[in-house]
Write an enzyme that holds these catalytic residues in place. Structure first.
Site, PDB file in Angstrom:
ATOM      1  N   GLY A 173       0.524  -0.919   0.248  1.00 26.71           N
ATOM      2  CA  GLY A 173      -0.431  -0.098  -0.029  1.00 26.71           C
ATOM      3  C   GLY A 173       0.635   1.540  -0.165  1.00 26.71           C
ATOM      4  N   GLY A 204       4.972  -7.037   3.772  1.00 33.49           N
ATOM      5  CA  GLY A 204       5.021  -7.848   2.784  1.00 33.49           C
ATOM      6  C   GLY A 204       6.214  -8.114   2.071  1.00 33.49           C
ATOM      7  CB  THR A 205       7.901  -4.865   0.479  1.00 36.20           C
ATOM      8  OG1 THR A 205       6.648  -4.151   0.223  1.00 36.20           O
ATOM      9  CG2 THR A 205       8.783  -4.796  -0.661  1.00 36.20           C
ATOM     10  CB  ILE A 222      -0.167   4.788   7.106  1.00 38.26           C
ATOM     11  CG1 ILE A 222      -1.490   3.617   6.995  1.00 38.26           C
ATOM     12  CG2 ILE A 222       0.665   5.526   6.090  1.00 38.26           C
ATOM     13  CD1 ILE A 222      -2.295   4.281   6.616  1.00 38.26           C
ATOM     14  CG  ASP A 223      -0.910  -0.255   8.663  1.00 41.56           C
ATOM     15  OD1 ASP A 223      -1.291   0.877   8.957  1.00 41.56           O
ATOM     16  OD2 ASP A 223      -1.092  -1.627   8.323  1.00 41.56           O
ATOM     17  CG  MET A 264      -7.288   2.383   7.489  1.00 40.80           C
ATOM     18  SD  MET A 264      -5.651   2.721   5.536  1.00 40.80           S
ATOM     19  CE  MET A 264      -6.924   2.168   4.534  1.00 40.80           C
ATOM     20  NE  ARG A 275      -0.951  -4.689   7.929  1.00 38.53           N
ATOM     21  CZ  ARG A 275       0.021  -5.261   8.059  1.00 38.53           C
ATOM     22  NH1 ARG A 275      -0.443  -6.821   6.797  1.00 38.53           N
ATOM     23  NH2 ARG A 275       1.364  -6.316   7.877  1.00 38.53           N
ATOM     24  CD  GLU A 286      -7.696  -1.540   8.904  1.00 36.94           C
ATOM     25  OE1 GLU A 286      -8.301  -1.429   8.740  1.00 36.94           O
ATOM     26  OE2 GLU A 286      -5.829  -1.589   8.914  1.00 36.94           O
TER      27      GLU A 286
HETATM   28  O1  F6P Z   1      -0.390  -1.325   5.096  1.00 36.65           O
HETATM   29  C1  F6P Z   1      -2.111   0.063   4.832  1.00 36.65           C
HETATM   30  C2  F6P Z   1      -3.026   0.060   4.900  1.00 36.65           C
HETATM   31  O2  F6P Z   1      -3.815   0.774   4.617  1.00 36.65           O
HETATM   32  C3  F6P Z   1      -3.779  -0.544   6.746  1.00 36.65           C
HETATM   33  O3  F6P Z   1      -3.848  -0.256   7.901  1.00 36.65           O
HETATM   34  C4  F6P Z   1      -5.052  -1.268   6.010  1.00 36.65           C
HETATM   35  O4  F6P Z   1      -5.756  -1.970   6.921  1.00 36.65           O
HETATM   36  C5  F6P Z   1      -4.674  -1.991   4.504  1.00 36.65           C
HETATM   37  O5  F6P Z   1      -3.718  -0.904   4.200  1.00 36.65           O
HETATM   38  C6  F6P Z   1      -5.533  -0.854   3.255  1.00 36.65           C
HETATM   39  O6  F6P Z   1      -5.243  -1.724   2.305  1.00 36.65           O
HETATM   40  P1  F6P Z   1      -6.060  -0.886   0.773  1.00 36.65           P
HETATM   41  O7  F6P Z   1      -5.570  -0.349   0.443  1.00 36.65           O
HETATM   42  O8  F6P Z   1      -5.624  -2.718   0.187  1.00 36.65           O
HETATM   43  O9  F6P Z   1      -7.760  -1.159   1.159  1.00 36.65           O
END
Ligand code: F6P
Length: 365
Positions: free
Chosen positions: A17, A121-122, A143-144, A186, A188, A239
């Site tokens: 992301g 992930g990267t 951002i997390d 957000m 995660r 979230e």
């Molecule tokens: O990892 C960054 C993030 O923005 C998380 O906070 C969120 O759960 C996720 O990516 C959202 O992903 P996408 O943009 O695929 O909806």
């Protein structure tokens, strides 16, 4: 700048992301490159472009004027894991390995190293490629802020800024209408955005995944505020927040993504329960991708620039298999495998948590 190594051509990609500050890193890598006698090759759309062979040389003029812009000039994707590549045919998804394509392109483009800018992930993909012999350097973004090896990832401060601005605005309308407003943010599986954004924006209740909450304690906090004459409350819910004994709320799963689970929906549930159990009119605001878009804060521009300049210095001294990381005020290098060993989650004894409790913020726990 001295470059006594044989590293001459660097690939760079942004994976997962997006977040504010990616362009500042790309600029921080590309601008010094000439002085190191290096060229920079931009790979499009993260690992997806690496597999599909989409790349172009980046020159100084390509990175001029991008410091303050959000997103990434290279494009990004959270669906391009070469070790877990999804092929769809006749409505069925087949998982295949595309690492041969990546290794072939690395060779064909004549790269000496890869700078991979991304989150968890990267870094997992980077670690596997590094173990296969590719010269990889990681730069932590998200951002997390959930990467263990670095005190902060760039992008987090910009997201926190959006949350605090939103809470400031919601404060006045919640107060005028004597309402409870729940803001879903957000993050995660980590509560850093809710914690830091909630403190910065003056939330009364912060709900995070690390501390499962009791419904009673949430309602109780709202009642107590009422008794003090405060007829409104602001709830900042991550979230991934979940009630005691409950599960995280998901919007669904998508197996093509590096992380198939899509979180979202807890804000509405919390708002409905609060209205039902306290009688106070309640609204919900889901900030969603507002937290990922737009211009980086000055803090993120500086951090991202330092990461970029440090990453190319790492390349010139062949510190491969490592990731740039912030420790205190210094950028250092750490092993990518250590960086991904575990997720950085909010701990009970965290200083921000203690400060929040001290000023009366409830975590519902
Ligand atoms: O990892 C960054 C993030 O923005 C998380 O906070 C969120 O759960 C996720 O990516 C959202 O992903 P996408 O943009 O695929 O909806």
């Amino acid at each position: 700048m001295a470059n006594n190594s044989d590293v001459r051509k660097i690939g760079i990609l942004t994976g997962g992301g997006d977040c504010p500050g990616l362009n500042a890193v790309i600029r921080g890598v590309t601008k010094p490159a000439q002085d190191y006698g290096m060229t920079v090759f931009g790979i499009m759309d993260g690992f997806e472009g690496f597999v599909e062979g989409k790349a172009k040389e980046l020159r100084n003029e390509d990175v001029s004027g991008i410091l303050s812009t959000g997103g990434t000039i290279l494009g990004s994707s959270n669906k391009g894991d070469p070790f877990h590549w999804c092929v769809e045919s006749n409505g069925k998804i087949e998982i295949v390995d595309k690492t041969e394509d990546v290794l072939r392109n690395y060779k064909a483009w004549d790269l000496d190293a890869l700078i991979a800018i991304g989150g968890d992930g990267t870094m997992h993909i980077s670690n596997k490629l590094s173990k296969m012999g590719m010269n990889v350097i990681g730069v932590p973004k998200t951002i997390d802020n959930d990467l263990e090896a670095t005190d902060l990832t760039f992008g987090h401060d910009s997201a926190v800024y959006v949350v605090s601005m939103a809470l400031d605005r919601l404060h006045t309308t919640a107060s005028s209408h004597h309402r409870v407003i729940v803001v879903e943010v957000m993050g995660r599986y980590a509560g850093w955005i809710a914690l830091n954004g909630g403190i910065a924006g003056g939330a009364d209740i912060i709900l995070i995944p690390e501390f499962p909450f009791s419904w009673e304690k949430v309602f109780d906090k709202i009642h107590k505020r009422e008794l003090m004459g405060k007829r409104f409350s602001l709830v900042c819910a991550a979230e991934g927040a979940k009630p005691l004994g409950g599960e995280m709320v998901t919007k669904g799963t998508n197996n093509k993504r590096t992380d198939p689970i899509q979180l979202g929906g807890i804000g509405k549930i919390v708002a409905d329960e609060i209205e039902k159990n306290t009688g106070r009119e309640t609204r919900v605001t889901v900030l969603g991708h507002l937290q990922r878009g737009g211009s980086p804060t000055p803090f993120d521009r500086i951090l991202a620039t330092k990461f970029g300049a440090f990453a190319i210095e790492m390349a010139s001294t062949k510190r491969f298999g490592c990731m740039a990381a912030l420790r205190g005020t210094e950028i250092v290098d750490v092993k990518i495998e250590d960086a991904i060993a575990k997720q950085k989650l909010v701990q009970m004894d965290n200083q921000a948590v203690r400060a929040a409790r001290a000023i009366g913020i409830s975590f519902g726990d």
